[in-house]
Design an enzyme around this catalytic site. Structure first.
Site, PDB file in Angstrom:
ATOM      1  CD  GLU A  87      -1.190  -0.128   3.796  1.00  0.00           C
ATOM      2  OE1 GLU A  87      -2.398  -0.955   3.696  1.00  0.00           O
ATOM      3  OE2 GLU A  87      -1.114   1.045   4.006  1.00  0.00           O
ATOM      4  CB  CYS A 119      -1.956  -5.941   6.292  1.00  0.00           C
ATOM      5  SG  CYS A 119      -2.163  -4.540   6.608  1.00  0.00           S
ATOM      6  CG  HIS A 241      -1.878  -9.325   9.073  1.00  0.00           C
ATOM      7  ND1 HIS A 241      -0.710  -8.482   8.624  1.00  0.00           N
ATOM      8  CD2 HIS A 241      -2.888  -7.740   9.955  1.00  0.00           C
ATOM      9  CE1 HIS A 241      -0.971  -6.751   8.915  1.00  0.00           C
ATOM     10  NE2 HIS A 241      -2.258  -6.278   9.168  1.00  0.00           N
TER      11      HIS A 241
END
Ligand SMILES: [Zn+2]
Lengths: 358, 133
Positions: A87, A119, A241
């Protein structure tokens, strides 16, 4: 899935890159008058990586890609696709993948694009190249997750947003880890976003936890275990994550994983949140030490929101690979340079000059 | 646009340290040369492309304090003459270290970094720099 297992695609090689500079939350808290103890306990981040002024997603991606190539002496001409998820691509228009392709000496005949899904753009790339390998479109495909994300000065994200990236080369010939299955979940959730042209992201505070991270991460993890008919105890490692140190720990525990299973892949407490690089770099740390037969559950999360889940098994081929022929995560965690907030602000361009200086 | 096209043309040697090796006398040239200055005609058609390892050592260096505006975030920076293991020398920045850590004979390896940026809307130039081993 549902293949005979002899020609199952998987990870051929992997490589990561984490910038050398680090800053402690105490230093950030000192500047903004917050209690460092609150930060350390609240989000469980003890330090985060900071890119040099001459590093960006392209340079981090190239270093990770080169480490993946080096680790197994892959011929760049065999890589038929490169996808870079981030990003914080350096250009709004001009793909990072083109720079990576040139820097590793990939062939002119190449599938490539940049991906964007907060992400989880890097893991979306992994799924894409796996499908291309399985369908016979390419021999090897490279998927990279890499970021140099920013939190606004004084914002909670400033304590976590860091830099790093990981590249996986996926193929069918003698993978070091087979991908037994992969699946994704997606929903329209306003937990975190950044509008075009805005330097810093915005978070929808009340959506960040339960309806976003936990719903998708835990949902995808449960779904893949159901499909594979597995339980948490069937896995040697689990990695999720890591927007901070707390969320993945809570997700892992609520799914029934023990600290022994998730601690090796949990890097955010020492490097911060590398966004697209987060789960992939955790997986890279696991591959640095995993043994043949080990089973790994890996689940990414991208705000907006969605999760990609992977079920992997390390193969006998792992023993034939000299894992130290490229820098391991442990090595990258040991060679660091500490900086204070002033240097950090200079490096991250939080101090802005006039026109002639970038 | 002239500069832009030279950036683009030189990208393989700047990105991947692509050199030319003379098939006649085995000398290695970086930046690449089409003809070996020692062998002249004998090297025609024998210059082979090769990727350098990016490993070498510092032969001399200078600490640059008087920097152009674009380098103000990196001041002071180290500019070194590096002898690569394959033979050729090149001048490059040594990054991610304090100038006090740099010394003659120290081993370095190449890294891929942003080299120049043409303002806020221009092209970003990437290439090799070095870090201490
Ligand atoms: Zn010659």
């Amino acid at each position: 899935m549902l293949k005979d297992g002899t020609d199952m695609s998987g990870i051929i090689s992997y490589g990561s890159y984490i910038p050398k500079y680090r800053i402690k939350p105490d230093e950030i808290a000192r500047v903004w008058g917050e209690d460092p103890e609150n930060i350390r306990n609240g989000i469980y981040i003890l330090s985060k990586s900071v890119p040099s002024p001459d590093e960006d997603v392209a340079t981090i991606s190239v270093e990770a890609a080169r480490n993946a190539i080096k680790r197994r002496k892959v011929n760049p001409a065999d890589i038929g696709a490169i996808y870079v998820g981030s990003e914080s691509h350096p250009y709004a228009v001009k793909p990072t993948a083109t720079i990576v392709a040139s820097a590793i000496g990939a062939d002119f005949r190449l599938f490539s694009a940049d991906y964007e899904f907060a992400c989880k753009a890097g893991t979306a790339g992994m799924q894409n190249v796996k499908a291309m390998v399985d369908s016979g479109m390419i021999k090897y495909g490279m998927a990279i997750g890499s970021d140099t994300s920013q939190g606004a000065p004084g914002d909670a994200l400033e304590y976590s947003a860091s830099a790093g990236g990981t590249a996986f080369i996926i193929g069918k010939e003698d993978p070091i880890a087979e991908i037994n299955d992969t699946l994704s979940v997606t929903s329209d959730t306003p937990d975190f976003w950044r509008r075009e042209g805005q330097p810093y992201p915005t978070h929808g505070e009340r959506f960040t936890g339960e309806p976003a991270y936990f719903k998708h991460t835990i949902g995808a993890a449960k779904m893949i275990m159901e499909r594979m008919k597995t339980k948490p105890e069937d896995y040697n490692y689990a990695v999720f994550h890591q927007p901070n140190g707390k969320f993945p720990t809570r997700a892992a525990k609520s799914l029934g994983f023990t600290e022994e299973q998730f601690s090796d892949g949990l890097l955010t407490p020492v490097i911060g949140n590398t966004y697209s690089g987060s789960m992939m770099t955790g997986l890279s740390a696991i591959l640095d030490k995993a043994s043949p037969g080990d089973r790994i559950l890996a689940v990414s999360f991208g705000s907006g929101a969605g999760s990609d889940a992977f079920d992997l098994t390390v193969t006998d081929k792992m023993d034939e690979v000299d894992r130290n022929s490229a820098p391991t995560i442990k090595e990258m965690l040991s060679k660091v340079k500490w900086i204070d907030y002033a240097i950090y602000a200079k490096f991250k361009k939080k101090i802005v000059f006039g026109e002639s200086v970038d | 646009m002239g500069e832009l096209s030279s950036v683009w043309r030189e990208s393989s040697h700047r990105y991947r340290l692509v050199a030319h090796g003379c098939g006649n006398c085995k000398a290695v040239y970086f930046p690449p040369r089409d003809i070996c200055p020692k062998c002249h005609r004998d090297s025609i058609g024998k210059m082979k492309e090769m990727e350098l390892s990016g490993r070498g050592k510092i032969e001399s260096f200078t600490v640059v304090h008087d920097v152009p505006p674009a380098f103000i975030r990196q001041r002071p920076y180290v500019l070194a003459l590096i002898r690569l293991d394959e033979g050729p020398t090149l001048t490059a920045q040594v990054v991610d270290c304090d100038p006090s850590e740099v010394a003659l004979g120290k081993r370095v390896r190449s890294v891929f970094r942003r080299v120049r940026e043409d303002g806020k809307s221009g092209i970003i130039q990437y290439g090799y720099k070095f870090v201490l081993e």
